[in-house]
Write a protein that holds these residues in place. Structure first.
Motif, PDB file in Angstrom:
ATOM      1  N   ASP B 159     -42.118  25.181  43.839  1.00  0.00           N
ATOM      2  CA  ASP B 159     -43.141  24.289  44.402  1.00  0.00           C
ATOM      3  C   ASP B 159     -43.248  24.512  45.909  1.00  0.00           C
ATOM      4  O   ASP B 159     -42.276  24.876  46.576  1.00  0.00           O
ATOM      5  CB  ASP B 159     -42.774  22.809  44.162  1.00  0.00           C
ATOM      6  CG  ASP B 159     -42.916  22.394  42.695  1.00  0.00           C
ATOM      7  OD1 ASP B 159     -43.405  23.204  41.879  1.00  0.00           O
ATOM      8  OD2 ASP B 159     -42.512  21.256  42.380  1.00  0.00           O
ATOM      9  N   ARG B 160     -44.441  24.277  46.432  1.00  0.00           N
ATOM     10  CA  ARG B 160     -44.664  24.379  47.873  1.00  0.00           C
ATOM     11  C   ARG B 160     -44.394  23.024  48.524  1.00  0.00           C
ATOM     12  O   ARG B 160     -44.712  21.982  47.941  1.00  0.00           O
ATOM     13  CB  ARG B 160     -46.108  24.794  48.176  1.00  0.00           C
ATOM     14  CG  ARG B 160     -46.571  26.043  47.425  1.00  0.00           C
ATOM     15  CD  ARG B 160     -45.653  27.225  47.671  1.00  0.00           C
ATOM     16  NE  ARG B 160     -45.986  28.326  46.754  1.00  0.00           N
ATOM     17  CZ  ARG B 160     -45.365  29.476  46.717  1.00  0.00           C
ATOM     18  NH1 ARG B 160     -44.322  29.713  47.515  1.00  0.00           N
ATOM     19  NH2 ARG B 160     -45.734  30.412  45.874  1.00  0.00           N
ATOM     20  N   PHE B 162     -45.314  20.431  51.420  1.00  0.00           N
ATOM     21  CA  PHE B 162     -46.410  20.091  52.334  1.00  0.00           C
ATOM     22  C   PHE B 162     -46.049  18.862  53.165  1.00  0.00           C
ATOM     23  O   PHE B 162     -45.332  17.978  52.702  1.00  0.00           O
ATOM     24  CB  PHE B 162     -47.690  19.762  51.556  1.00  0.00           C
ATOM     25  CG  PHE B 162     -48.435  20.963  51.048  1.00  0.00           C
ATOM     26  CD1 PHE B 162     -49.432  21.568  51.817  1.00  0.00           C
ATOM     27  CD2 PHE B 162     -48.153  21.500  49.786  1.00  0.00           C
ATOM     28  CE1 PHE B 162     -50.128  22.676  51.339  1.00  0.00           C
ATOM     29  CE2 PHE B 162     -48.845  22.606  49.309  1.00  0.00           C
ATOM     30  CZ  PHE B 162     -49.832  23.202  50.088  1.00  0.00           C
ATOM     31  N   HIS B 216     -51.883  15.917  42.357  1.00  0.00           N
ATOM     32  CA  HIS B 216     -51.336  17.269  42.497  1.00  0.00           C
ATOM     33  C   HIS B 216     -49.851  17.355  42.814  1.00  0.00           C
ATOM     34  O   HIS B 216     -49.234  18.382  42.546  1.00  0.00           O
ATOM     35  CB  HIS B 216     -52.116  18.029  43.582  1.00  0.00           C
ATOM     36  CG  HIS B 216     -53.580  18.130  43.298  1.00  0.00           C
ATOM     37  ND1 HIS B 216     -54.079  18.902  42.268  1.00  0.00           N
ATOM     38  CD2 HIS B 216     -54.657  17.546  43.879  1.00  0.00           C
ATOM     39  CE1 HIS B 216     -55.400  18.790  42.235  1.00  0.00           C
ATOM     40  NE2 HIS B 216     -55.777  17.968  43.206  1.00  0.00           N
ATOM     41  N   THR B 281     -44.235  17.800  47.469  1.00  0.00           N
ATOM     42  CA  THR B 281     -44.119  19.138  46.886  1.00  0.00           C
ATOM     43  C   THR B 281     -45.223  19.291  45.854  1.00  0.00           C
ATOM     44  O   THR B 281     -45.580  18.334  45.157  1.00  0.00           O
ATOM     45  CB  THR B 281     -42.749  19.331  46.226  1.00  0.00           C
ATOM     46  OG1 THR B 281     -42.596  18.387  45.161  1.00  0.00           O
ATOM     47  CG2 THR B 281     -41.622  19.128  47.242  1.00  0.00           C
ATOM     48  N   VAL B 282     -45.775  20.495  45.796  1.00  0.00           N
ATOM     49  CA  VAL B 282     -46.926  20.755  44.926  1.00  0.00           C
ATOM     50  C   VAL B 282     -46.659  22.060  44.182  1.00  0.00           C
ATOM     51  O   VAL B 282     -46.271  23.059  44.816  1.00  0.00           O
ATOM     52  CB  VAL B 282     -48.219  20.876  45.773  1.00  0.00           C
ATOM     53  CG1 VAL B 282     -49.424  21.189  44.882  1.00  0.00           C
ATOM     54  CG2 VAL B 282     -48.463  19.610  46.590  1.00  0.00           C
ATOM     55  N   ALA B 284     -47.021  25.655  42.823  1.00  0.00           N
ATOM     56  CA  ALA B 284     -47.722  26.743  43.520  1.00  0.00           C
ATOM     57  C   ALA B 284     -49.162  26.887  43.037  1.00  0.00           C
ATOM     58  O   ALA B 284     -50.088  27.063  43.845  1.00  0.00           O
ATOM     59  CB  ALA B 284     -46.950  28.054  43.328  1.00  0.00           C
ATOM     60  N   ARG B 286     -51.155  24.741  42.031  1.00  0.00           N
ATOM     61  CA  ARG B 286     -52.036  23.635  42.394  1.00  0.00           C
ATOM     62  C   ARG B 286     -52.190  23.519  43.898  1.00  0.00           C
ATOM     63  O   ARG B 286     -52.891  22.618  44.391  1.00  0.00           O
ATOM     64  CB  ARG B 286     -51.481  22.313  41.862  1.00  0.00           C
ATOM     65  CG  ARG B 286     -51.172  22.358  40.375  1.00  0.00           C
ATOM     66  CD  ARG B 286     -51.029  20.973  39.828  1.00  0.00           C
ATOM     67  NE  ARG B 286     -52.331  20.330  39.752  1.00  0.00           N
ATOM     68  CZ  ARG B 286     -52.690  19.485  38.798  1.00  0.00           C
ATOM     69  NH1 ARG B 286     -51.838  19.181  37.841  1.00  0.00           N
ATOM     70  NH2 ARG B 286     -53.877  18.934  38.800  1.00  0.00           N
ATOM     71  N   ALA B 287     -51.497  24.375  44.648  1.00  0.00           N
ATOM     72  CA  ALA B 287     -51.494  24.229  46.108  1.00  0.00           C
ATOM     73  C   ALA B 287     -52.916  24.299  46.666  1.00  0.00           C
ATOM     74  O   ALA B 287     -53.292  23.513  47.542  1.00  0.00           O
ATOM     75  CB  ALA B 287     -50.602  25.297  46.744  1.00  0.00           C
ATOM     76  N   VAL B 291     -54.840  21.333  48.727  1.00  0.00           N
ATOM     77  CA  VAL B 291     -55.390  21.521  50.077  1.00  0.00           C
ATOM     78  C   VAL B 291     -56.873  21.155  50.100  1.00  0.00           C
ATOM     79  O   VAL B 291     -57.354  20.495  51.032  1.00  0.00           O
ATOM     80  CB  VAL B 291     -55.156  22.966  50.563  1.00  0.00           C
ATOM     81  CG1 VAL B 291     -55.917  23.248  51.850  1.00  0.00           C
ATOM     82  CG2 VAL B 291     -53.657  23.223  50.745  1.00  0.00           C
ATOM     83  N   GLU B 303     -48.650  23.579  54.632  1.00  0.00           N
ATOM     84  CA  GLU B 303     -47.550  24.080  53.810  1.00  0.00           C
ATOM     85  C   GLU B 303     -46.455  24.562  54.752  1.00  0.00           C
ATOM     86  O   GLU B 303     -46.710  25.389  55.633  1.00  0.00           O
ATOM     87  CB  GLU B 303     -48.049  25.223  52.917  1.00  0.00           C
ATOM     88  CG  GLU B 303     -47.013  25.701  51.934  1.00  0.00           C
ATOM     89  CD  GLU B 303     -47.515  26.868  51.088  1.00  0.00           C
ATOM     90  OE1 GLU B 303     -48.724  26.909  50.750  1.00  0.00           O
ATOM     91  OE2 GLU B 303     -46.686  27.751  50.784  1.00  0.00           O
ATOM     92  N   GLU B 306     -40.819  26.050  50.835  1.00  0.00           N
ATOM     93  CA  GLU B 306     -40.781  26.192  49.390  1.00  0.00           C
ATOM     94  C   GLU B 306     -39.549  25.491  48.829  1.00  0.00           C
ATOM     95  O   GLU B 306     -38.484  25.478  49.451  1.00  0.00           O
ATOM     96  CB  GLU B 306     -40.711  27.695  49.064  1.00  0.00           C
ATOM     97  CG  GLU B 306     -40.926  28.013  47.616  1.00  0.00           C
ATOM     98  CD  GLU B 306     -40.911  29.532  47.368  1.00  0.00           C
ATOM     99  OE1 GLU B 306     -41.003  29.926  46.197  1.00  0.00           O
ATOM    100  OE2 GLU B 306     -40.782  30.303  48.359  1.00  0.00           O
TER     101      GLU B 306
END
Lengths: 334, 334
Positions: B159-160, B162, B216, B281-282, B284, B286-287, B291, B303, B306
């Motif tokens: 997950d990313r 943010f 998300h 955290t989102v 990847a 759905r990033a 946004v 972002e 990770e």
């Protein structure tokens, strides 16, 4: 990185003392920022909050479990008087530097007893440090069928005035807590004095009476600042007055004994506060149904007078029909 | 009967300062014991509370309107980070003997501004006197579609990570409030110093980002105790770790200038607290959608790293790939 992954002191405190009370799944064990709970379909939510401060609303030496239970109960009393079923509560707790684990354990143990007794759970809270006295705010959430909340406004001339339980015990109990010698002066048995003190320390929210109130009362509130003062508030917002027969006001054995020893205590009983009984008005034609519903709910209710038209203060008549006058009609901590 | 029918000092205070905020019909003008509000169909309610104490969380001389707004905003920030729309709030206010009408007027004026800005209303409250410092507890109520609350737990490797807005301004602003000479030492323009001070005093809850988070994010919380410490909490309950690129952490012009003058402020920025930005955290895939949704909501999101597997503390890497170490990884008032 040293320390970065460790729980904070506040997190540890919450996990140890308050997580056991967070039995609702939506409270997420108090490990999240907020709690969630399904909004009951077709319902109104009923919201209330009451705060207590050490040295003002309770004594710093009072048993912490009792303090906790009373803080919760005064909120449950508000919900009951409005006809609502309690769902749960949040707790905002400001603790002092000297508030130790023993205090917190006893505090949370007390809360747990009442969570079980009243079927409520802790949804969340916040714990902060204060340089001042311990301060406890409880925020309680209840529910009832839409548009059925009993209000202060709504009493009409001819309605009967009812109270639950017995009146004045809390005010007498507070005086007994403050001055132990009064028990002898009032010629109270040990049991009667204990009862009055306990009635102050641990009021009995009339949760079981909520449905009867909702179904039958034209106006309702709980008595926290004394029967006389709170009835005056109810009458004022309803645009009416009332006549109360003091002889019909329900008294515990202890209160009756105290009055026998010192008749001036009648004023304390009628104006003293800390009753947490329900005061409500019921249309005459529903009075029988209300009494029956209260009986089914196993809560004693007593008709003590009648709503009358006018905007004068409610009149409290003694057995001779004479109107009482009070030197201090309503209790206020404020 | 003299006095019996008069409003209490507390009632007068409530009517004067707080009734104007009780714009929801169910608040009954704060003239009843409780408020009622329709339970939104198909929704979960989201509940939170935060307390602030004079001398601990704000200075007794701080503008009362700002204190009020911040007390409300930190609660709205919690709701937003969970994906909830705010419905309203209750206020438990312990005021000191010396708290005068001027303070209360400014306090309620500030609240009114934010009630309008964020579309919330005061449902009720309790006002008590305290011999200690002014203590303010806000209980906020929000709603969201059933079972959609974003939680702290839920971040997965890959997950990313943010954050909204900019990080560290609040902590720098607090230092500038405490030591005015720092503005010169940090070579800040007047505007930049004002901006940082204001970011401490009046955080910006990301209410508009709630829907994007709900739709998300795999995990989310608001940053109140510093990015490093709060990310560590999110990772711990999610059973993961994270790698953050410090160079990508969004900074305001003021924060950038301060770091240029004193590189050690990087730690203050990453660990200092009082951000009230959303950390989430989102997944990847759905990033991009996240946004875009944030853009539609007109909230900047960045972002910054990770989620990785493991249970180590999150690692903050500088531009050379070197892991930073912090002397005090998380801020706590407790």
């Amino acid at each position: 990185v040293a320390g970065q992954d460790r729980e904070s002191p506040e997190d540890r405190l919450i996990a140890r003392f308050f997580k056991p009370l967070a039995t609702h799944p939506g409270a997420l064990g108090l490990a999240d920022d907020t709690a969630f709970v399904s909004a009951p379909e077709g319902s109104d939510l009923v919201l209330t909050t009451d705060a207590v401060v050490a040295g003002v609303h309770f004594l710093p030496g009072d048993p912490p479990g009792m303090v906790a239970r009373k803080a919760l109960r005064v909120n449950l009393s508000d919900l009951a008087a409005k006809g609502a079923r309690p769902l749960g509560f949040l707790l905002s707790l400001a603790i002092a530097a000297e508030t130790g684990e023993k205090w917190l354990q006893a505090f949370s143990d007390g809360l747990k007893v009442d969570c079980e007794e009243f079927g409520v759970a802790l949804f969340g809270g916040d714990t902060v440090r204060t340089p001042g006295p311990v301060t406890i705010s409880v925020f309680a959430l209840g529910a009832l069928p839409r548009r059925t909340m009993a209000r202060r406004a709504g009493a009409k001339a001819g309605d009967r005035v009812f109270v639950s339980g017995s009146v004045g015990d809390g005010a007498l109990g507070l005086r007994l807590h403050r001055e132990r010698a009064l028990a002898a002066r009032w010629k109270l048995s040990e049991a009667a004095a204990d009862h009055l003190r306990m009635r102050y320390q641990l009021p009995q929210p009339r949760v079981r009476l909520a449905e009867a109130v909702r179904d039958h009362a034209s106006a309702s509130m709980d008595i926290s600042d004394g029967l006389a003062g709170d009835l005056a508030k109810l009458c004022r917002v309803s645009g009416v007055s009332a006549t109360i027969e003091v002889a019909r006001v329900p008294l515990s054995d202890g209160a009756r004994a105290a009055i026998a020893a010192d008749n001036a205590l009648t004023e304390t009983i009628l104006t003293g506060g800390d009753d947490y009984e329900i005061l409500c008005t019921v249309p005459a034609e529903r009075a029988g149904s209300f009494v029956a519903a209260a009986g089914n709910a196993r809560v004693a209710v007593t008709e003590i007078g009648e709503v009358v038209s006018g905007d004068a203060a409610p009149v409290f008549r003694d057995a001779n029909g004479k109107a009482l006058t009070f030197t201090r009609p309503s209790f206020s901590h404020f």
